[in-house]
Structure formats: structure tokens, C-alpha cells
Design a protein around this motif. Sequence first.
Motif, PDB file in Angstrom:
ATOM      1  N   ARG A   1       4.816  13.445 -17.741  1.00 21.85           N
ATOM      2  CA  ARG A   1       3.692  14.284 -18.158  1.00 21.85           C
ATOM      3  C   ARG A   1       3.484  14.193 -19.670  1.00 21.85           C
ATOM      4  NH1 ARG A   1       1.754  19.301 -16.440  1.00 21.85           N
ATOM      5  NH2 ARG A   1       1.970  18.427 -14.383  1.00 21.85           N
TER       6      ARG A   1
ATOM      7  N   GLU B   1       1.864  11.052 -20.569  1.00 19.70           N
ATOM      8  CA  GLU B   1       0.443  11.084 -20.234  1.00 19.70           C
ATOM      9  C   GLU B   1      -0.354  11.852 -21.282  1.00 19.70           C
ATOM     10  OE1 GLU B   1      -1.807   9.731 -18.335  1.00 19.70           O
ATOM     11  OE2 GLU B   1      -0.109   8.486 -17.745  1.00 19.70           O
ATOM     12  N   VAL B   2       0.208  12.975 -21.648  1.00 20.09           N
ATOM     13  CA  VAL B   2      -0.513  13.831 -22.590  1.00 20.09           C
ATOM     14  C   VAL B   2      -0.704  13.109 -23.912  1.00 20.09           C
ATOM     15  CG1 VAL B   2      -0.352  15.929 -23.963  1.00 20.09           C
ATOM     16  CG2 VAL B   2       0.169  15.996 -21.531  1.00 20.09           C
TER      17      VAL B   2
ATOM     18  N   GLN C   1      -3.236  10.407 -23.621  1.00 20.54           N
ATOM     19  CA  GLN C   1      -4.608  10.897 -23.676  1.00 20.54           C
ATOM     20  C   GLN C   1      -5.017  11.295 -25.078  1.00 20.54           C
ATOM     21  OE1 GLN C   1      -5.199  13.937 -20.840  1.00 20.54           O
ATOM     22  NE2 GLN C   1      -5.225  12.495 -19.141  1.00 20.54           N
TER      23      GLN C   1
ATOM     24  N   ARG D   1      -5.741   8.236 -26.856  1.00 18.19           N
ATOM     25  CA  ARG D   1      -6.977   7.636 -26.389  1.00 18.19           C
ATOM     26  C   ARG D   1      -8.179   8.367 -26.987  1.00 18.19           C
ATOM     27  NH1 ARG D   1      -6.434   8.066 -20.742  1.00 18.19           N
ATOM     28  NH2 ARG D   1      -5.048   6.290 -20.734  1.00 18.19           N
ATOM     29  N   ARG D   2      -8.041   9.628 -27.084  1.00 21.61           N
ATOM     30  CA  ARG D   2      -9.157  10.420 -27.625  1.00 21.61           C
ATOM     31  C   ARG D   2      -9.111  10.515 -29.131  1.00 21.61           C
ATOM     32  NH1 ARG D   2      -7.770  14.642 -23.176  1.00 21.61           N
ATOM     33  NH2 ARG D   2      -8.649  13.523 -21.411  1.00 21.61           N
TER      34      ARG D   2
ATOM     35  N   GLN E   1      -7.028  11.943 -31.005  1.00 26.14           N
ATOM     36  CA  GLN E   1      -6.693  13.268 -31.500  1.00 26.14           C
ATOM     37  C   GLN E   1      -5.434  13.232 -32.341  1.00 26.14           C
ATOM     38  OE1 GLN E   1      -6.820  15.113 -27.660  1.00 26.14           O
ATOM     39  NE2 GLN E   1      -8.746  16.138 -28.093  1.00 26.14           N
TER      40      GLN E   1
END
Lengths: 370, 1010
Positions: A12, A15-16, A19, A22-23, A25
Motif C-alpha cells: 500500500r 502504491e501511495v 501515485q 505520478r501526480r 506531488q
Amino acid sequence: MVSESRSAPANRSVEVLAQRLRRRQVVGSRAAALETLLVLRQVIAKARFSNLEQLVAVIRDAGRRLVEAQPKEHSVGNTVRKILHHIREEFHAATRGTVAAKPVSFSISKFVLQGQPRKQAVVPKAESKGTLRENDPDDPDSFARGLKPVLMEAIQDVLDELETVYDNISKNAKDHIHSDEIILTLGMSKTVEQFLKSAAHSHNYSVIVAETAPSYDGRVMANSLSEAGISTFLVPDSSIFALMSRVNKVILGAHVILANGGMFAISGSLMVATAAKAHSTPVVVCAGQFKLTPLWNLYHEYGAHDFGNPSDVLGFENGDLFDKVDVVNPYYDYVQPELVVAYITNDGDHPPSSIYRLLKETYDDEDNEL
Amino acid sequence: MAASSGKEKLMEEEEVLQAVILADSFNKRFRPLTTRKPRCLLPICNAPLLDWTFESLALAGVQEVFVVCRSHAELVKDAIKDSKWSKPGSGMKIVPIMTAKETFSPGDAMRDVYTRGLVTSDFVLVMGDLVSNIRIDDVVRAHKERRRTNKDAIMTMVVKPSGGMHRTRTVGESAVFVLDPETSECLHYEHVQGHPRAKGINIPREIFAAHPEIDIRNDLLDCSIDVCSVEVPSLFQDNFDYLDLRRDFVHGILTSDILMKNIYCYIAEDGYAARVQDTRSYESVSKDILSRWTFPLVPDDNPPGGHIYELTRGNRYIAKDNTVVLARTSIVGRNTLIGSHTTIGEGASVVASVVGQHCRIGAGATVRNSYLFEGAVVGAGCTVDRSILGAGAHVKDGSRVPRGCLIGEGVVLGPDAMLQPFERLSARRSVEEVAAAAEDDDSDIEEVESSQDPIEKNGLGKDTNAVVWPRGRPVDEEEDEEGPENFQNQRFMRLGDTLSDIDDGDASSSSDSDSDSSSETSDFDDHDSISGHSDLSLQLTDAGSVSGGLMADEEFRTEVTQSLERAFSEGHSVDNAAVELKTLRMASNVPLTRVKEAVVAAIVERIPLVDGDARVQRTAIGTMVSRWGGLIDRIGGVDPVETVTILQAHCASSTRMPLFGQILAALYQDDIVEEDDIRAWHALPNAQPEEGADALAENMRKCWMIGTHMIQQFDAQGSDTETESETETEAESEAEAQKRAQKPAATPAAAAVSTSAPATKAKAAPPSDSSSDESESEAEAPAVAKSVPKAVAAPSPDTSGESESESEAEGKPAAVSATPTMKPAPPPAAIAARTAASEESESESEAEGKPAVVPPTPTIKAPLPPAAIAELVPAAKAIPVAPVIPAPTVSASATTEEKSASAVPVAKAVPVSVIQTPASVAPTAKAAPAPAAAPVATVSGSTAYRTVPAAIDSSEEEGSSEEEESSRANTQDGESDDGMSDAISASDASSANPSTTASANASEDESDSS
């Protein structure tokens, strides 16, 4: 093999982070490297493995997902490679017990004699002995149990290195910047900022900061420097060439340092480096070791320049121009190795031509492709 | 949806950010692409729209998403289940909500959200076709911050400044936001659409009062991202008539004086957000994505679809998995996206297009600005231009797909198909499908399929399975002509429509409704919209500021007309009708003036036009006014002066212009308007427009002239009663004469013995003028001359904005800008001539025929310069002052009537003929009065009619509101009463009279005096 050893929470967190990467952030190479490190630590802590290959596979799997999430943030991959390298090293240290690690210093002559430095450390792997036993059928977890504390230590080392990277880079600052020099810099690089500030403790010098359109990070940099009491000039990018004749040294940050000694840096760097070349002004690049990337042909990829949002260049409100104008807004420039005099890293100063060697020391060859 | 206790606990710790996606378009703009798929699953840049929306929300850290789906709900549900979002670690919990098929609007969906109790805290409301990279979490933070201090801030709308002509900003549906620049509170919201176009917007006066500074912006792109508070769904529940989020909800909340809720805007300077709300914006959003405005949501970085593309120079994106086959001689142009497993043949060129996965483009084919969904096949030698090809569409060799075509899923075309531009095609459904769809409400498709014309299929090639959707304006479309879904407006939203021909379309549509005089309100829009859409923003930015009429007004107007129609035909009582109107007014929140306008208009239009027989006409007017006249005062705010002004304005722009005098008289007789009111109106600067401005002003002037006559009549009558008003009147008056005894007698008398006019003017100037005019009261004789240029302000033929500003400053020449003088204004000349004429022929009643005939000769051709008038007026002034000669007056009136009756056979009624003379005389003096006036009224009437209320509005807004003005007038009146001269007593006496009704009045007076 891989999937069974994965545990959900670690998965998890990977994944976080993937992401968030990917964004976009996670901003900044160092931040990305730190995040990656923390996630990998979690992964390793949760991982179940009974031999080194399994462990490496777990880490590589997590690392690959992170890298795929954001292939343009190379520090993620570099961190993964670095950890793998450290794990192997620790493993060998643990299994071979008394066998001391090879002296870190290499020279050209030794290089020729010994061949590839890493190979040597890897060779004695086969006769693994000592307290750690891989693939113990009685207690499959014993290997992990035995190795984990060492691994955590290794990761902690990397973490410490990352956290102290600015200090380590800037500790030599006073050797590079001398009194009454005029330094030109570009953009807002934390490394460069620290470097300049640290040099200001011992020397009195001036800095010219270019605004660095379209992000105008230079303004932030100029503010920060002048607050630190450094005499600072903020100039538009267009005057860089004109001012170059008076500049003693150009200090730049880097996004990625490639194996060939070239680098990707904030757009505008190529212009500065070329202007410096024309005036024979030395260009020095400050960068942490985590920016060393075992790639050399990145500049063949058009997309590697990381084209951003046109809105920095052409405001959204100029809607009538949209159909008539193609806006190209690359974040990065590729600066060829010929334009750079030296890289100042937390691992010492290196000319572009020896970056490849540094890479070989830092990472294992087998990890170049995750 | 009760949250489990565990979840509640979680929420207490850290509030879960919720979002509601309305995953239905509630319109049919993408048809036929959306016949088998909901719009939110259409791919844009090879990823379903819904995924883009999720990605946008994920960027904001939204944790829980409710997707409200209606059409093809199962598909949406499956898509969500299969997407990466339902995998663990996606960080978002997505709950599809199946709403009933009866959910026809976003409002219904919100009510559904409410009844299910989905949201528990502030939530983000977006549509299922959003593409955005805006940091919505910032908006949420700002919203929550505001909520802490202001509980009434229920919503924050995200808007983006986009400039006037942004490709992503749809002309078909945009909005004017009135914002407080400091707090960015949205003070007013006005929906704007391409057709029918609004000319301006109405901003409630209170906004100006409450805010020292406001921004009126029409450059904002509505991202349709709303951060809403929990009570928003409940507000929808309470107001069951809210349908649209913007047009109804936002507008409703802001204009409601009961709810007292605030809505704020968040002006997003950074980031990109746009909705794919029609095919045109589909194209522009696609282009925006390809040119990286949505960064980091770009195909080579973080495409929601999950496919990775490689970016090469010139924004060419080619799938990275090495499955794309590009022939060596093929050309991939700029801004192009090519999906995986796609093959592009030899010599084919793909420019500025998006090609989906598994597509094939044959050798030598050309694809420009087009969007090919997954599996589309373009045969060799085809040309596809600015079109959308649905999934699996097959365009066989040698076909041409020109701009604007939408080719549905699985359509086979060709070979050698030649399509029309903007063709919409869908595949004929197989029998099973039809059966399966039978329970669905897809009546559209059935209709289309059943109405297939075999001839139409000629161009589609021999292998086709296509069904042609109707082109052009649907025949039966009447439902939503006002809303954004009307055909003309749809064109603004259509892919590839250049709208170059929209002018003609509008002009023709306006001309066919011109004949209907009662609908002139809607004509105004059409007249303006002729100028095409390019100046829309400009129009709105400069003229749209304060006044003018808008759609809401139009709507209200039609509503009023309808309700009055009902009242008239069903014979409601005046009270009931008044109640109904009041309710309407409350509902639409329009000023009283509008209601009055509408009522007056309705009553006037209701009066049957009787040709030839003036007497019957008069009776008709009388019955109408006595039956319904009371309504004018009953709707509230008794203000007879305004009534007359409105009447004048309406008559001036209507075919019932000739009736003005009679209607006014009837109103007078029914005590709706008193003599003082007529005087007050008459002296109003607005009442008398500048001479020769345009036809409308001309008509206004004529009405004013009638007023002049009436006042003269009053004066005359006043003196009549004093002396004795002869028995001739009685002799002349037949049975019905009672009613007109006063009026017809009055008017011709005034006209004929114009001696009395200047007389009163000269001597009695103070009382008659001062009743409303500020400074003129002292001015004696030149009162006439003076008031001529003065009256400029009101009916300026220009745009409302201008006239509004002019009416404040009483500048005379400015307002006359536009319409060149169509005909020279005879009235002053006529007056002067008449006065001159009557000067010499005071007593001889024969001369009465003159005014009608004489004026044409000297001064008609050119509008008189004020100097000339001034010159003439002293002549009038020279007339012996007070001596109104009663006997000749009355007798003269009688004779005049006979005379003119013989001269102008049409007009038996004298007033009519008198009114008409200037008009008919002016241009060529041969057209019959009525037709001559009518066309003029309709042509220019459209502009000027509108301007009058504007002027009134502005005069209200000016700060010195009407009450103030009228009170001032009153005081002046009082003053002048004090300083009243003897000569005035005549008019005063008559004005003291009207306590009794006029019809009785006349005879009574006479009997009294005799």
C-alpha cells in the motif's frame, strides 16, 4: 516468489508513493529520494525472505513500480539502486564475517590492475557462511531475522547520507569560492543555496542570480541569498552573456548527472554553460550523490526534458493564441560534459570524465535496469 | 447510507473529503456516440472521461467518491469496478449510485443525493466529464476557512479566467459573474448562451448599494467544480424546481431574498479545468491535453488511462509499448496521439488527431483534427476531417467524412461514401438489441430508425449499416427554445461548426417572428444576435453592466402575457389577476415597473382594432379599460404618471399607436389617471423625445402631442366650465357622446384653437410645467422650445447602456447619435404653424381645417433647429394671453370633427386624424395614417422600446429615486399653486374636478355651468 513475500501494508505504501510521484506531488529530487527510502525501509521491514535473491527481488519490484510511476524523477531509481548496493555489501560483510571490505579508494592504476572494482567484492559470495544461512529449511525466517538489523543499519546509512547531503557538499565551499569573486547562478537549487551560504561564512563575495524564466525561481534564490547577507544581484536571463565576462565562476545545480558526465539541469543552464564556455568561465555543478544516474543516453529522448505546462509561458487567458501557437516549456536542459568543469558532490569533487567511475562504485551493474 | 461507527470515528479524527460526481450529461449533445455508452465513458485522449475526473479528484486528495449514474448505469458501474481505482491502494473509495431513470436534471440527481444521505460534510461536486489539474484541495481549504466565519457560505465555484475567445470556453453556454473583488463572493450570476443571445444583464440595485466595488466578468470559464456544504443537497430538496446547477440553483440562491445564502467563487489562476460538455469542447479539451495544459495529466506522464506514451517533438505522442506500426511513408503531424496496436498505412497522414488503440488507417488516407475511438478503421484513400469516429467504426476505402460528423459505434460506411458535413450516423440495431432496448427509454433511436429515408442513404456507400440522424432544426422542437438546448445554441457547441452562417439563420428567424407584435420582446434578441457571436463578450463586457432586459425578463414577460391572456379569456376578477401577477413578480424578482409594462402592454394589445368606425373603436377601448384598467393600479405601487409613460412607450412601439389618445382618455375617465398625472407625465423630460430621432421617438412624440392636446383641452374645459360650455357640444354629441364629449371635444379643440395652447403655455407656464419639471417652471414662453431639446434623454435610439448614462446627464446632442433622422419632425413646426394660423383666424371656425393641410408646405423637410422653434414660439407668445374663447372652442371642435371626417375618411374619430396628420404628412403625405405609422414602429421600436425601461431603471438607480423626484414635483406644485395666477384658475378648476368620473363629468359640468 515475489508476490508471496509481499505484505499488504508495505504494498500500500508503495502504491501511495507511486501515485504521489505520478501526480508530481513529491517535489524535488531529494524529497523523492527520502520518500523512496522510507517506503523501501517499510517494504524491507515487512518483507519475508529466506535468501538474498528474494530480498533483492522484493526491493526491485517495489523500486520498479516507483520508477515506472515517475520515470523522470531519477533519484527514485538511484535510491533503490543504492539500497540494493548497500544490502549486498552488508550481506557480504555479514556472511563473510572477518573479510574486510575493500578499501574504498581507487586509482587508475589499481583500476587497471583489479578490473572492475565491484566484481571483486561480489566474487566470494558463493561461500556464504557465518551466522547467516540462506534457505534454511528448518527456519525459513532465520535468514531474514539475522539480516534485518543489518539491513536497517544500511538503510539508515543511506538516510543519514541523504539528510546530510547539503552539509557535506557545502563543507568544501570555501575552497571553491574565494573572496571578492563574482559567482553566477541560476534557478533555485537548495544545494547551491546552502553551498553559497556556507561559503559566505568565510568569504566576502557577490552573487549574480539570473531570474530563470519561466519559473522565475531565481527571484526566490536571490531573496534567500541576500537575506543571508550575501551581496546579490538579480538579473534577467537575457543579460547573462553580457555579464559573463565579469563572472569568475558559474555554480549550477543539477537534476540528473549522467554517466557520461553530462547533466540535466533547470532550463537555461545550457545557455549559461555555453556562455561560460565562450568566456572560459569555469562551470561548477553542486549535486548530491543521489543524482548520479547510470544512464548516459537520456538526451536522446525528447521527452526527458520533461515538458511542462504551457501556462508559465502563455497565460491561459490568451485563449485566442492557443490554436496558433505551440508552446514548448521544457523543465530541463541537457548540459554536455564538455561544458562542465567539475561536480561537487557529497562524495568529493569529480570531473565529468570520472563520473562513470563514481557510478560504478555507488551502484551495482546488475541494477542498472530495475 | 449510514456510515459505520468505525468510519465515523475516522472522520472525527480527520475529515474524509467526499466528492459527488454526476456521471450523466442530462443532455444529448454527443448523440449518437452516446447511444450505447454514457458520455462519461467516452474516451478523450484514449482514456475514459470518468477516469480523468477521478484523477482530478485524486489530485485533490478526495477519499470518497459517489458516482451518480443514470443512463447506462451498469456500464459505468462495471467500468469503475474494472478500473485501477477499485484496486487497493488507490486511495479513493468509489461508490457508484444508481439513480432512477426519472432523474432528468442535475437538480434531480442532487435531490437523490440528499434522500440517500450520502454526504456527511463539505463535499466536492463535479460533473463526470471533467478534466482538471486544479488543486481542488486548496479550494476546499479556502471554503472551509470561510465557513468558519460565515455559515451561509454554502458553495465555492471554481472559475478560471480564460479571456474572451478561448477555445475551451463555450460560447453556447457561458455566464456573467458579478463578483466582489475583495472576497470574491459571487453576487450575481447570469447564464449566457449563444442563442438566443442576451443583450445585457440585470444586476439588482442592492448589489451596488452593498458593495463599493464589483467585478462584472464574462471571461471566466466555469470549471463546474463546486465545493459545497452539506446543506446544498437539502436546498435542492426544498426547492423542487431547481434543475440546473447554475441557471437554477446558483441564480436562484443569489437572487433569493429568503435564503440569505452566499456563494463564492474561487478564481483559479493556476491549473486547468474544463468540462467536456459538447463536441466542440471535446475537441478543445483534447487539444489542451495534447498541448499539455493539463500537465501532469498528459499522455506521456500520468495519463488516467494508464497507457504510457512517448512524447516526441511537436507534441506527437506514440504509445510506448512498441506496438504501433507506422509505415515508412506515413506522416504523423503535430499534436497527435496514436494509441497502441494501431497501424498507419503507406502515405497516410494523421494530423492533430487522436487515434485510439487497435485502429487501422489505410494507405493514403488523411485524418485531420479527428478523433478515432478504439478499433476504428479508416480505409485507404479516405479523408476524415474534424470528426469523431466511434469505437469500431469502419470507414471503407475512398470515403469522405467532412467536418463535424459524428459516427457512432460500429457504423460501417462506404466504400466511397460521401457524407454531408455535420452528419450524425449510428449503426442500425439488430433485432435483439431493439428488443433489449425496448424497455429503455431510447425513443430517439427508434424515431430515427423509423424515419429513415432511403434516398438519404445514397451517399453512404453500399455496405453501410448506418442510420442517418436528422440534420438541421428538429421540426417538433418547441420544448426548450429558451434553454441552452435549442438548435441554434447547439450549433455553438458543435464540433467543427464555424458559425459563419449563423447570421443569416438568425436574421431569418427574427424576421418571421416580426409580424407578431406581441412578441416583440423576443425580437430584440434576434436583432442583436445578427452581429454574430464574435462580439458577444464585448457586448456583454461593456453594455452588459447595468441595465437592459435579459432573458429572465423575457421569460417573465411571456409569463405575464400568458397569465393575462388566461385572465382575459376566462374572465377572472381583477383582484384575482392582480394576485396572480404579484406572485409572478415575487417569483421572478422583477421590479414593479416590468409588471406594469407587461400589464399595460397586454391591455393595449387586447383592444381590438376596429377599422373605420371610430365610435365602435372607442366603445371597445372603453369596455376594455373599464374592465381591466383597475388592474394597473391593483398590482401595487400606484403611480399614474408612470402608467402613462409606459402606455406611451408601449403605444409608440406598437401598431396600436393611433389608440393612444383614446386609451389615455379612457384611463382618465376611469380615474386611473388624473389630469394632474397627465400633466406631470407631459412635463416629464422623458415623455417628449427629441424631434426627428427615429420612428419610435417620432411615435413617442406623437403621443406626447396628444398629451399636449389633452392638456390644452383640460385648460380649455376648465375655462369652459367657468363660463359655460355651449350646448353645441350636446347638439353634436349623440347617444354615446357622453364619453367622448370631453375627450374628442377636448383634443380637436386644443388642436384647433391652438391659441389656447400657447396662451396657457405662456402665461400659465408655471403651474402646468412645474408639476414635474425642475427648472423650467419659471421659464415662460419658451417652455415649449425648451422642453424640446430637453426631452432628449429618454428614448435615445441607442443601446440601453448608453441611453442609461445619458439620461442622467441631460446632455442633449449625445443621445441622438444613431438613427439618422428618418423624417423631419413636423410637430413643432406644425404647432407653430398652427398657432400662427390660428392666430389670425381666431374666431373663424373654418380655419380649423387648416392645421391638417397647411403644415406640409413650409417646414417639413428638415428638422427644425431649436432656434427656429424658439423663433416661432415668441409668435405664439404674442398671442393675447388669457382670453380663451370658450364658445368658438367648442363649436370649433364640432366643426373640426365634421371637416376632418370629410377630409380623411378613415378617421372618423377626430383625435386620430389629428394625431396622424404630422406623421402622414411628413414623408410623402400619401400613405394612409395607420400603415404609415405601423412599420416604423416595429422596425425601430425594437431598440427604443427597450431603452425606455432602461432609462426608467436608471433614473431609479440614480439615487434620487422617483419618490424623491415626485415629492419635489409636489412641493413645486404646491408652490406654484400658491403663486397661481388668475389665468390658471381655468385649468386648475378643471383639474379639481375629476373627483367625479369623466363621462358623467362632462355632462354634469355642462349642466352645472348652464
